[in-house]
Design an enzyme around this catalytic site. Structure first.
Site, PDB file in Angstrom:
ATOM      1  N   GLY A  72       1.068   0.970   2.231  1.00 50.33           N
ATOM      2  CA  GLY A  72       0.220  -0.162   1.869  1.00 50.33           C
ATOM      3  C   GLY A  72       0.578  -0.771   0.523  1.00 50.33           C
ATOM      4  N   GLU A  78       4.907   5.598   6.607  1.00 52.40           N
ATOM      5  CA  GLU A  78       3.780   5.962   7.482  1.00 52.40           C
ATOM      6  C   GLU A  78       4.204   6.848   8.642  1.00 52.40           C
ATOM      7  OE1 GLU A  78       4.458   2.887   6.385  1.00 52.40           O
ATOM      8  OE2 GLU A  78       2.623   1.914   5.677  1.00 52.40           O
ATOM      9  N   GLU A 131       3.274  -3.100   1.289  1.00 52.78           N
ATOM     10  CA  GLU A 131       2.669  -4.192   2.072  1.00 52.78           C
ATOM     11  C   GLU A 131       1.849  -5.118   1.175  1.00 52.78           C
ATOM     12  OE1 GLU A 131       1.198  -1.034   4.692  1.00 52.78           O
ATOM     13  OE2 GLU A 131       1.808  -2.280   6.372  1.00 52.78           O
ATOM     14  N   ALA A 153      -2.072   3.204   1.368  1.00 52.60           N
ATOM     15  CA  ALA A 153      -3.490   3.356   1.672  1.00 52.60           C
ATOM     16  C   ALA A 153      -3.892   4.791   1.342  1.00 52.60           C
ATOM     17  CB  ALA A 153      -3.723   3.062   3.144  1.00 52.60           C
TER      18      ALA A 153
HETATM   19  N1  CAA Z   1      -3.388   8.533  -0.598  1.00 54.85           N
HETATM   20  C1  CAA Z   1      -4.202   9.420  -1.238  1.00 54.85           C
HETATM   21  N2  CAA Z   1      -3.833  10.094  -2.324  1.00 54.85           N
HETATM   22  C2  CAA Z   1      -2.582   9.909  -2.786  1.00 54.85           C
HETATM   23  C3  CAA Z   1      -1.678   9.026  -2.179  1.00 54.85           C
HETATM   24  C4  CAA Z   1      -2.130   8.313  -1.027  1.00 54.85           C
HETATM   25  N3  CAA Z   1      -1.376   7.396  -0.388  1.00 54.85           N
HETATM   26  N4  CAA Z   1      -0.515   9.053  -2.856  1.00 54.85           N
HETATM   27  C5  CAA Z   1      -0.683   9.927  -3.860  1.00 54.85           C
HETATM   28  N5  CAA Z   1      -1.929  10.442  -3.834  1.00 54.85           N
HETATM   29  C6  CAA Z   1      -2.525  11.418  -4.739  1.00 54.85           C
HETATM   30  C7  CAA Z   1      -1.998  12.829  -4.464  1.00 54.85           C
HETATM   31  O1  CAA Z   1      -2.683  13.420  -3.384  1.00 54.85           O
HETATM   32  C8  CAA Z   1      -2.275  13.489  -5.785  1.00 54.85           C
HETATM   33  O2  CAA Z   1      -3.642  13.816  -5.840  1.00 54.85           O
HETATM   34  P1  CAA Z   1      -4.128  15.226  -6.508  1.00 54.85           P
HETATM   35  O3  CAA Z   1      -3.722  15.105  -7.941  1.00 54.85           O
HETATM   36  O4  CAA Z   1      -5.593  15.207  -6.271  1.00 54.85           O
HETATM   37  O5  CAA Z   1      -3.375  16.295  -5.787  1.00 54.85           O
HETATM   38  C9  CAA Z   1      -2.025  12.375  -6.800  1.00 54.85           C
HETATM   39  O6  CAA Z   1      -2.132  11.154  -6.064  1.00 54.85           O
HETATM   40  C10 CAA Z   1      -0.636  12.415  -7.421  1.00 54.85           C
HETATM   41  O7  CAA Z   1       0.296  12.487  -6.350  1.00 54.85           O
HETATM   42  P2  CAA Z   1       1.596  13.416  -6.384  1.00 54.85           P
HETATM   43  O8  CAA Z   1       1.288  14.694  -7.111  1.00 54.85           O
HETATM   44  O9  CAA Z   1       2.105  13.505  -4.995  1.00 54.85           O
HETATM   45  O10 CAA Z   1       2.530  12.511  -7.323  1.00 54.85           O
HETATM   46  P3  CAA Z   1       4.127  12.443  -7.371  1.00 54.85           P
HETATM   47  O11 CAA Z   1       4.444  11.565  -8.539  1.00 54.85           O
HETATM   48  O12 CAA Z   1       4.710  13.813  -7.327  1.00 54.85           O
HETATM   49  O13 CAA Z   1       4.556  11.727  -5.995  1.00 54.85           O
HETATM   50  C11 CAA Z   1       4.429   9.976  -4.333  1.00 54.85           C
HETATM   51  C12 CAA Z   1       4.226  10.387  -5.811  1.00 54.85           C
HETATM   52  C13 CAA Z   1       5.916  10.090  -3.938  1.00 54.85           C
HETATM   53  C14 CAA Z   1       3.982   8.537  -4.240  1.00 54.85           C
HETATM   54  C15 CAA Z   1       3.605  10.908  -3.403  1.00 54.85           C
HETATM   55  O14 CAA Z   1       2.283  10.993  -3.931  1.00 54.85           O
HETATM   56  C16 CAA Z   1       3.491  10.404  -1.995  1.00 54.85           C
HETATM   57  O15 CAA Z   1       4.390  10.600  -1.207  1.00 54.85           O
HETATM   58  N6  CAA Z   1       2.348   9.761  -1.652  1.00 54.85           N
HETATM   59  C17 CAA Z   1       2.073   9.311  -0.295  1.00 54.85           C
HETATM   60  C18 CAA Z   1       2.910   8.094   0.087  1.00 54.85           C
HETATM   61  C19 CAA Z   1       2.564   7.659   1.484  1.00 54.85           C
HETATM   62  O16 CAA Z   1       2.703   8.368   2.446  1.00 54.85           O
HETATM   63  N7  CAA Z   1       2.097   6.390   1.606  1.00 54.85           N
HETATM   64  C20 CAA Z   1       1.693   5.818   2.865  1.00 54.85           C
HETATM   65  C21 CAA Z   1       0.207   5.956   3.037  1.00 54.85           C
HETATM   66  S1  CAA Z   1      -0.366   5.441   4.622  1.00 54.85           S
HETATM   67  C22 CAA Z   1      -0.424   3.759   4.528  1.00 54.85           C
HETATM   68  O17 CAA Z   1      -0.171   3.168   3.502  1.00 54.85           O
HETATM   69  C23 CAA Z   1      -0.806   3.050   5.804  1.00 54.85           C
HETATM   70  C24 CAA Z   1      -0.641   1.588   5.735  1.00 54.85           C
HETATM   71  O18 CAA Z   1       0.250   0.996   6.295  1.00 54.85           O
HETATM   72  C25 CAA Z   1      -1.576   0.772   4.991  1.00 54.85           C
END
Ligand code: CAA
Length: 256
Positions: free
Chosen positions: A107, A130, A110, A64
């Site tokens: 998400g 999460e 999921e 998400a």
């Molecule tokens: N939400 C918003 N933005 C996100 C995102 C997310 N879940 N995942 C990545 N992005 C964005 C980053 O902020 C970044 O944006 P900017 O270029 O503006 O800085 C862009 O995407 C690229 O991301 P990275 O530079 O981090 O890319 P990477 O290849 O180095 O890493 C990744 C990729 C490992 C997926 C890392 O982005 C990451 O850890 N993302 C978050 C994963 C996460 O925590 N997911 C759970 C979300 S909460 C949820 O999903 C609740 C639920 O149950 C529904």
């Protein structure tokens, strides 16, 4: 502005591409709404036999949209019933294949589990991170993951927030097949075309029966299956399928 999802029809198969590659396909409200609303008429279309859902090479979806959620209050989340629109996608009756390449986190994992079959590229990484954000899965992860891989593995992933690779995901039963990344869509489309070539009433009944097994006792599930099985004898496709076998020819299913 880019469309949140790209929808392409190839015969009886619909390919849905999540379209925020720069944000690793973070699932914001626009994507959630588009998935529920744009795909609903296709789900009801008897000419559509299977969906294939994909992201980009780097990310199926990284969860998400954290930036969208970060400042929300409890009352906003609760009153909007945030994420409820995903239930509409999950409830589609047309078979859905998730073709997962790269990250399927939170998400994203999921969403893949809302599909009926997960094919993983050998680059795929799954996880429910999460906990690292001070929350827990909110799109069904604690329920679907546990049913699919069992309590211990689900607890391991949800409590540590670690990722697992495609091989581990296949070993624990989350994914149906692991495929070299450059062949992922070819294989997913081949399976989708096979499924879409069968009668839609039968494929719908088959997935309803399997889904039901996750919800009810064995006795209830078997009764549900048997009644569905009996009901398919009211369809033209059953007559055609069995006649074609007897006559040693290919069946022509109509979804009726
Ligand atoms: N939400 C918003 N933005 C996100 C995102 C997310 N879940 N995942 C990545 N992005 C964005 C980053 O902020 C970044 O944006 P900017 O270029 O503006 O800085 C862009 O995407 C690229 O991301 P990275 O530079 O981090 O890319 P990477 O290849 O180095 O890493 C990744 C990729 C490992 C997926 C890392 O982005 C990451 O850890 N993302 C978050 C994963 C996460 O925590 N997911 C759970 C979300 S909460 C949820 O999903 C609740 C639920 O149950 C529904």
């Amino acid at each position: 502005m880019d469309k949140p999802i790209i929808v392409e029809r190839q015969g009886r198969v619909v390919i849905v591409t999540l379209n925020r590659p720069a944000a690793r396909n973070a699932l914001n409200s626009e994507i959630m709404r588009a998935m529920a609303e744009e795909l609903a008429p296709l789900d009801r279309d008897t000419g559509v036999g299977c969906f294939v859902l994909r992201g980009s090479d780097k990310a199926f979806a990284a969860g998400a949209d954290i930036k969208e959620m970060a400042d929300k209050s409890f009352s906003e989340m609760y009153n909007d019933d945030f994420f409820a629109a995903w239930d509409r996608f999950a409830a589609f009756r047309t078979p859905k294949i998730a073709a997962v390449s790269g990250y399927a986190l939170g998400g994203g994992c999921e969403l893949a589990m809302m599909c009926d079959i997960i094919f993983a590229a050998d680059t795929a990484m799954f996880g429910q991170p999460e906990i690292k954000l001070g929350v827990i899965p909110g799109m069904g992860g604690s329920q679907r993951l546990t049913r699919l891989v069992g309590k211990s593995k689900a607890m391991d992933l949800i409590l540590t927030g670690r990722m697992m690779d495609a091989a581990e995901a296949e070993r624990c039963g989350l994914v149906a097949r692991v495929i070299p990344a450059d062949k992922l869509m070819e294989e997913a489309l081949k399976a989708a075309e096979t499924i879409a070539g069968y009668g839609k009433m039968a494929t719908t009944a088959a997935r309803e029966a399997v889904e039901r097994s996750l919800e009810v006792s064995l006795r209830e599930g078997i009764l549900f299956e048997r009644r569905l099985f009996h009901s398919l004898f009211a369809t033209a496709d059953q007559k055609e399928g069995m006649a074609a076998f007897v006559e040693k020819r290919s069946p022509q299913f109509k979804g009726e």
